[in-house]
Scaffold this motif. Structure first.
Motif, PDB file in Angstrom:
ATOM      1  N   THR A   5     -12.308   3.007  -4.662  1.00 26.70           N
ATOM      2  CA  THR A   5     -12.078   2.438  -3.630  1.00 26.70           C
ATOM      3  C   THR A   5     -11.676   1.549  -3.623  1.00 26.70           C
ATOM      4  OG1 THR A   5     -13.255   0.545  -4.551  1.00 26.70           O
ATOM      5  CG2 THR A   5     -14.894   1.843  -3.851  1.00 26.70           C
ATOM      6  N   ASP A   6      -9.825   1.728  -4.356  1.00 24.08           N
ATOM      7  CA  ASP A   6      -8.640   0.807  -3.514  1.00 24.08           C
ATOM      8  C   ASP A   6      -7.885   1.155  -4.230  1.00 24.08           C
ATOM      9  OD1 ASP A   6      -9.380  -0.631  -5.920  1.00 24.08           O
ATOM     10  OD2 ASP A   6      -9.738  -2.757  -5.143  1.00 24.08           O
ATOM     11  N   GLY A   7      -7.514   1.967  -5.554  1.00 24.28           N
ATOM     12  CA  GLY A   7      -6.985   2.592  -6.352  1.00 24.28           C
ATOM     13  C   GLY A   7      -6.300   1.756  -7.404  1.00 24.28           C
ATOM     14  N   MET A  28       0.436  -1.057   0.330  1.00 25.56           N
ATOM     15  CA  MET A  28       0.025   0.165  -0.025  1.00 25.56           C
ATOM     16  C   MET A  28       0.984   1.043  -0.113  1.00 25.56           C
ATOM     17  SD  MET A  28      -2.499   0.986   3.250  1.00 25.56           S
ATOM     18  CE  MET A  28      -3.368   0.059   2.596  1.00 25.56           C
ATOM     19  N   PRO A  29       0.819   2.670  -0.763  1.00 25.16           N
ATOM     20  CA  PRO A  29       1.064   3.253  -0.675  1.00 25.16           C
ATOM     21  C   PRO A  29       1.450   4.611   0.736  1.00 25.16           C
ATOM     22  CG  PRO A  29      -0.048   3.437  -2.703  1.00 25.16           C
ATOM     23  CD  PRO A  29      -0.857   1.722  -1.849  1.00 25.16           C
ATOM     24  N   ALA A  82      -7.233   4.445   2.228  1.00 24.25           N
ATOM     25  CA  ALA A  82      -6.975   3.781   1.597  1.00 24.25           C
ATOM     26  C   ALA A  82      -6.448   3.169   0.946  1.00 24.25           C
ATOM     27  CB  ALA A  82      -8.463   3.427   1.153  1.00 24.25           C
ATOM     28  N   TRP A  83      -5.509   4.486  -0.275  1.00 26.01           N
ATOM     29  CA  TRP A  83      -3.882   5.053  -0.783  1.00 26.01           C
ATOM     30  C   TRP A  83      -4.853   6.449  -0.876  1.00 26.01           C
ATOM     31  CZ3 TRP A  83      -5.477   6.852  -5.618  1.00 26.01           C
ATOM     32  CH2 TRP A  83      -6.967   6.828  -6.230  1.00 26.01           C
ATOM     33  N   SER A  84      -3.567   6.598  -1.746  1.00 23.40           N
ATOM     34  CA  SER A  84      -3.047   8.147  -1.681  1.00 23.40           C
ATOM     35  C   SER A  84      -1.883   7.927  -3.029  1.00 23.40           C
ATOM     36  CB  SER A  84      -1.927   8.747  -0.408  1.00 23.40           C
ATOM     37  OG  SER A  84      -2.845   8.381   0.799  1.00 23.40           O
ATOM     38  N   THR A  85      -2.069   9.173  -3.802  1.00 23.78           N
ATOM     39  CA  THR A  85      -0.564   9.519  -4.621  1.00 23.78           C
ATOM     40  C   THR A  85       0.160  10.686  -4.667  1.00 23.78           C
ATOM     41  OG1 THR A  85      -1.992  11.763  -5.572  1.00 23.78           O
ATOM     42  CG2 THR A  85      -2.169   9.939  -6.884  1.00 23.78           C
TER      43      THR A  85
END
Length: 443
Positions: A167-169, A1-2, A128-131
């Motif tokens: 939802t999850d990238g 995960m990021p 949940a996730w990122s850039t």
């Protein structure tokens, strides 16, 4: 995960609280909340005050997702129990240019107009996730479309545009140095909700405006001259609009050029009309705000007016007029079922129209606040309609039943957000300097 900045920061604050004591902590997950047990609600009457909280710098964006009220207040993102306002979690997002978008049941926070993005589960506050890097973002309910080079005028070694499941990238597709730029213009929708999932997105290329297939990331071959105002997808038709009337034009003309994106064949060319302001000058826009990317309407249909100011709905795929009202009315707000209009773009009574056939359902008196005021807001959301009003320099929020037009509430303050059976109102009354009270009213 990021790795994500928001969750790490929140964890760090919790660790600090264990070392130096709970009294030193201002930003935590869980812990004391900001509910105001003494505040009975904003001045006026109507609706039930479910809860009141203190916000640091006033609310920028807010919405209810499931059972969680998500509020961006200029310092942090708050996750509250929508029923009683109890704080479930809090993440630090300081700054005036942070934005909140609600997509796919997730809270999408962007740090600045083209900053990094965090996607947060509203129920738990978990990122949940990122850039990790800045990105131009175009959101839809199913996916986020991201361009790693927000400013194409600046030289960059490699630019990547991608579609990612919200939802999850999960990356649905990606293109390196793709030769197109994403556009966020859309027909219908209302912030902070992302527009509905769509088969196509408008993009600009070196040869004109086009449509991007959101399933594959492939650009369709049809091109239309991008006129500098709106470029929208109307089904598989790409339409460009130009809102500055031709020299000598007295009709507030908006020029439309539409092309079949799959074949490149012309769909139609024609005109709409934007209506007038209180001073008689052309309103020009077909959206709620000058900076808005959402054209009023639904599906492929755009709301505008005729030469003489009567409200009209036009299908942008064909240029066919769906309906025209008998009475004048400039569109100012709407959802997928209703359209709110005013005598002119800035003043006069407000009326609600049925989006299906243009029937005028009801009319309410002029709320007393012009559309040019910094306090002006209007919104339509299912069962409720809300507009800002004022008496002298005292602003208030009017809430109406969308079906009957019955006034359900008049409350002092500013309209923050409107849902199907709730409204959020911000007030300065009882708040300390630099703070506002945020009230949740239910109906």
């Amino acid at each position: 995960m990021p790795a994500n900045r928001a969750s790490l920061w929140a964890l760090a604050v919790i660790v600090v609280s264990m070392v130096v004591g709970a009294g030193a902590v201002a930003l935590t997950v869980g812990g004391p909340d900001h509910r105001d047990t003494d505040q009975i609600g904003p001045d006026g009457d109507g609706g039930t005050v479910a809860w009141t909280i203190d916000t640091r710098n006033g609310t920028r964006d807010a919405w209810v997702v499931g059972g969680t009220a998500v509020i961006l207040d200029g310092e942090s993102l708050l996750g509250l129990n929508a029923a009683d306002g109890a704080r479930r979690w809090q993440l630090p997002y300081p700054g005036d240019d942070i934005t909140l978008t609600v997509a796919g049941g997730m809270a999408v926070v962007q740090r600045g107009p083209d900053g990094p993005v965090d996607v947060i589960e509203p129920a738990t506050g978990r990122v949940a996730w990122s850039t990790k890097d800045p990105a131009l973002m175009v959101a839809r309910q199913d996916a986020l479309y991201l361009d790693s080079c927000p400013d194409r005028r600046e030289p960059a070694g490699s630019c990547v545009t991608s579609g990612r499941r919200v939802t999850d990238g999960t990356t649905l597709w990606s293109a390196t140095n793709p030769g197109f730029s994403l556009r966020s213009d859309v027909i219908g929708g209302r912030r902070p909700l992302a527009p509905a999932a769509t088969a196509y997105l408008p993009v600009t290329t070196s040869s004109g405006g086009a449509l991007l297939d959101t399933a594959s990331g492939r650009v369709l071959p049809g091109r239309v001259e991008a006129a500098g105002w709106y470029l929208v997808a109307a089904g598989d038709t790409v339409a460009a609009t130009y809102h500055d009337p031709p020299r000598g034009d007295q009709n507030c003309t908006v020029t439309v050029d539409a092309v079949r994106a799959r074949t490149g064949k012309p769909a139609w060319k024609g005109t709409l009309h934007s209506g007038r302001r209180a001073d008689g000058e052309c309103h020009k826009r077909l959206s709620e705000g000058w900076s808005g990317t959402v054209m009023l309407g639904s599906g492929t249909d755009v709301a505008a007016v005729t030469r003489n100011g009567r409200t009209t709905l036009t299908d942008l795929t064909t240029g066919k007029v769906r309906w025209t009202t008998d009475e004048p009315g400039v569109p100012i707000a709407g959802d997928d079922r209703h359209l709110l209009v005013r005598d002119n773009a800035e003043t006069g009574p407000v009326s609600l129209l049925d989006m299906t056939d243009g029937r005028r359902l009801w009319t309410a008196p002029d709320p007393g606040l012009p559309g040019t005021s910094a306090s002006w807001e209007s919104a339509v959301a299912g069962k409720l309609v809300a507009v800002m009003g004022a008496t002298g320099d005292r602003p208030y929020v009017l809430v109406f039943d969308a079906t009957t037009g019955k006034q359900l509430a008049r409350r002092g303050g500013w309209l923050t957000a409107l849902g199907d059976d709730w409204v959020m109102v911000s007030t300065g009354a009882g708040a300390k300097a630099g703070h506002l009270k945020q009230h949740m009213l239910t109906f």
